[in-house]
Design an enzyme around this catalytic site. Structure first.
Site, mmCIF file in Angstrom:
data_model
loop_
_atom_site.group_PDB
_atom_site.id
_atom_site.type_symbol
_atom_site.label_atom_id
_atom_site.label_comp_id
_atom_site.label_asym_id
_atom_site.label_seq_id
_atom_site.Cartn_x
_atom_site.Cartn_y
_atom_site.Cartn_z
ATOM 1 N N LYS A 55 38.290 45.803 28.904
ATOM 2 C CA LYS A 55 37.028 45.042 27.776
ATOM 3 C C LYS A 55 36.103 44.179 28.961
ATOM 4 O O LYS A 55 34.955 44.145 28.461
ATOM 5 C CB LYS A 55 37.910 44.222 26.955
ATOM 6 C CG LYS A 55 38.855 44.852 26.097
ATOM 7 C CD LYS A 55 39.466 43.592 25.241
ATOM 8 C CE LYS A 55 40.685 44.005 24.475
ATOM 9 N NZ LYS A 55 41.450 42.967 23.719
ATOM 10 N N GLU A 111 31.283 47.607 35.843
ATOM 11 C CA GLU A 111 32.684 47.068 35.782
ATOM 12 C C GLU A 111 32.439 45.466 35.891
ATOM 13 O O GLU A 111 31.530 45.208 36.463
ATOM 14 C CB GLU A 111 33.397 47.826 36.867
ATOM 15 C CG GLU A 111 35.071 47.059 37.164
ATOM 16 C CD GLU A 111 35.938 46.946 36.239
ATOM 17 O OE1 GLU A 111 35.402 46.728 35.007
ATOM 18 O OE2 GLU A 111 36.920 47.468 36.475
ATOM 19 N N ILE A 113 34.560 43.366 37.826
ATOM 20 C CA ILE A 113 34.981 42.489 38.747
ATOM 21 C C ILE A 113 35.520 43.703 39.739
ATOM 22 O O ILE A 113 36.519 44.508 39.160
ATOM 23 C CB ILE A 113 35.736 41.360 38.677
ATOM 24 C CG1 ILE A 113 35.937 40.814 40.058
ATOM 25 C CG2 ILE A 113 36.997 41.507 37.992
ATOM 26 C CD1 ILE A 113 36.588 39.108 39.933
ATOM 27 N N ASP A 115 38.330 44.027 42.623
ATOM 28 C CA ASP A 115 39.357 42.795 43.276
ATOM 29 C C ASP A 115 40.018 44.088 44.112
ATOM 30 O O ASP A 115 39.394 44.007 45.332
ATOM 31 C CB ASP A 115 40.396 42.778 42.060
ATOM 32 C CG ASP A 115 41.437 41.665 42.401
ATOM 33 O OD1 ASP A 115 41.252 40.705 42.062
ATOM 34 O OD2 ASP A 115 42.378 42.095 43.058
ATOM 35 N N LYS A 143 35.193 40.371 44.792
ATOM 36 C CA LYS A 143 36.095 39.695 45.626
ATOM 37 C C LYS A 143 36.408 40.129 46.937
ATOM 38 O O LYS A 143 37.547 41.080 46.975
ATOM 39 C CB LYS A 143 37.541 39.444 44.980
ATOM 40 C CG LYS A 143 37.572 38.432 43.535
ATOM 41 C CD LYS A 143 38.935 38.171 43.317
ATOM 42 C CE LYS A 143 38.953 37.360 41.877
ATOM 43 N NZ LYS A 143 40.464 37.624 41.351
ATOM 44 N N ASP A 171 38.570 37.552 31.189
ATOM 45 C CA ASP A 171 39.471 36.558 30.608
ATOM 46 C C ASP A 171 40.704 36.119 31.329
ATOM 47 O O ASP A 171 40.957 36.534 32.398
ATOM 48 C CB ASP A 171 40.051 37.612 29.347
ATOM 49 C CG ASP A 171 41.075 38.587 29.754
ATOM 50 O OD1 ASP A 171 40.683 39.436 30.814
ATOM 51 O OD2 ASP A 171 42.202 38.663 29.215
HETATM 52 P P1 XMP Z 1 41.127 46.394 40.979
HETATM 53 O O1 XMP Z 1 42.221 45.631 41.429
HETATM 54 O O2 XMP Z 1 41.510 47.661 40.436
HETATM 55 O O3 XMP Z 1 40.953 45.553 39.636
HETATM 56 O O4 XMP Z 1 39.687 46.283 41.508
HETATM 57 C C1 XMP Z 1 39.885 45.492 38.893
HETATM 58 C C2 XMP Z 1 40.382 44.785 37.480
HETATM 59 O O5 XMP Z 1 41.056 43.300 37.674
HETATM 60 C C3 XMP Z 1 40.649 42.575 36.718
HETATM 61 N N1 XMP Z 1 40.556 41.425 37.583
HETATM 62 C C4 XMP Z 1 40.246 40.152 36.998
HETATM 63 N N2 XMP Z 1 39.765 39.926 35.685
HETATM 64 N N3 XMP Z 1 39.429 37.654 36.382
HETATM 65 C C5 XMP Z 1 39.649 38.774 35.290
HETATM 66 O O6 XMP Z 1 39.356 38.128 34.276
HETATM 67 C C6 XMP Z 1 39.617 37.819 37.611
HETATM 68 O O7 XMP Z 1 39.401 37.034 38.527
HETATM 69 C C7 XMP Z 1 39.970 39.202 37.815
HETATM 70 N N4 XMP Z 1 40.277 39.934 39.016
HETATM 71 C C8 XMP Z 1 40.450 41.011 38.844
HETATM 72 C C9 XMP Z 1 39.666 43.053 36.059
HETATM 73 O O8 XMP Z 1 40.022 43.467 34.833
HETATM 74 C C10 XMP Z 1 39.065 44.036 37.069
HETATM 75 O O9 XMP Z 1 38.548 45.232 35.789
HETATM 76 MG MG MG Z 2 38.299 45.066 33.973
#
Ligand code: XMP
Ligand code: MG
Length: 188
Positions: A55, A111, A113, A115, A143, A171
């Site tokens: 979402k 997207e 973020i 991560d 990040k 969220d």
């Molecule tokens: P990856 O690790 O697959 O993750 O790159 C991406 C998804 O991780 C969630 N994500 C966050 N959501 N605050 C959030 O609300 C954060 O600090 C955060 N870090 C990662 C997010 O859903 C993203 O699509």
């Molecule tokens: Mg996400």
């Protein structure tokens, strides 16, 4: 013409440490990214397909697509990798597919973020296997300290430190998604 300004900026609650990116700064950056996208896709023959990852991307996608002047359609996908945890399991599952047929189209994944990178790595590979003309990515936030797999990001809004961020679609346990700014959660 009358200028409509956002009236109420919700104050930080006791769960939030500080505002990292304020609403005006977000809007300025979204405009810049939209300009780049308008320029890069100005010669395409069929509409660009924007695929928002539910979402978290829904607010970024809504603001971005309304600044686009290139023909485009909006679609969504849902994946799961975290479950209820805040740590990626690295095991991405497709929960809901796109409605559009992506074949022979330019696709831009939207997207919230990046991560670890697992989610976008999975989606880019998956979409490329569908006979798309191109697959690119845009993330509002990145990040850099947390990347585990390389992802070729095309349009990045901001980099943020390795903290949990909320607001503007993001969220914590479904709370804080609709804040107009990006804030850092307090570590508990
Ligand atoms: P990856 O690790 O697959 O993750 O790159 C991406 C998804 O991780 C969630 N994500 C966050 N959501 N605050 C959030 O609300 C954060 O600090 C955060 N870090 C990662 C997010 O859903 C993203 O699509
Ligand atoms: Mg996400």
């Amino acid at each position: 013409m009358e200028t409509i300004r956002s009236i109420a900026i919700p104050p930080l609650t006791e769960d939030l440490e500080r505002v990292l990116i304020d609403a005006d700064t977000i809007q300025r950056r979204v405009n810049e990214l939209a300009n780049q996208i308008n320029n890069d896709y100005k010669d395409i023959e069929e509409p660009l397909i924007l695929v928002g990852v539910l979402k978290g991307s829904f607010i970024y996608l809504s603001d971005l697509c309304r600044k686009l002047t290139v023909p485009h359609v909006v679609d969504f996908i849902a994946v799961s990798s975290y479950g209820k945890s805040t740590v990626s399991s690295g095991n991405v599952r497709l929960l809901m597919d796109t409605r559009e047929n992506l074949e022979n189209h330019h696709v831009l994944i939207v997207e919230d973020i990046l991560d670890t990178g697992y989610t976008l790595e999975y989606l880019v590979k998956n979409f490329k296997s569908r006979g798309t003309k191109s697959v690119e990515t845009t993330v509002l936030l990145e990040k850099p300290e947390r990347h585990l797999v390389p992802v070729d990001l095309k349009y990045v809004g901001f980099t943020v430190p390795d903290v949990w961020v909320v607001g503007y679609g993001l969220d914590f346990g479904e709370q804080y998604r609709t804040l107009p700014y990006i804030a850092e959660m307090k570590r508990k």
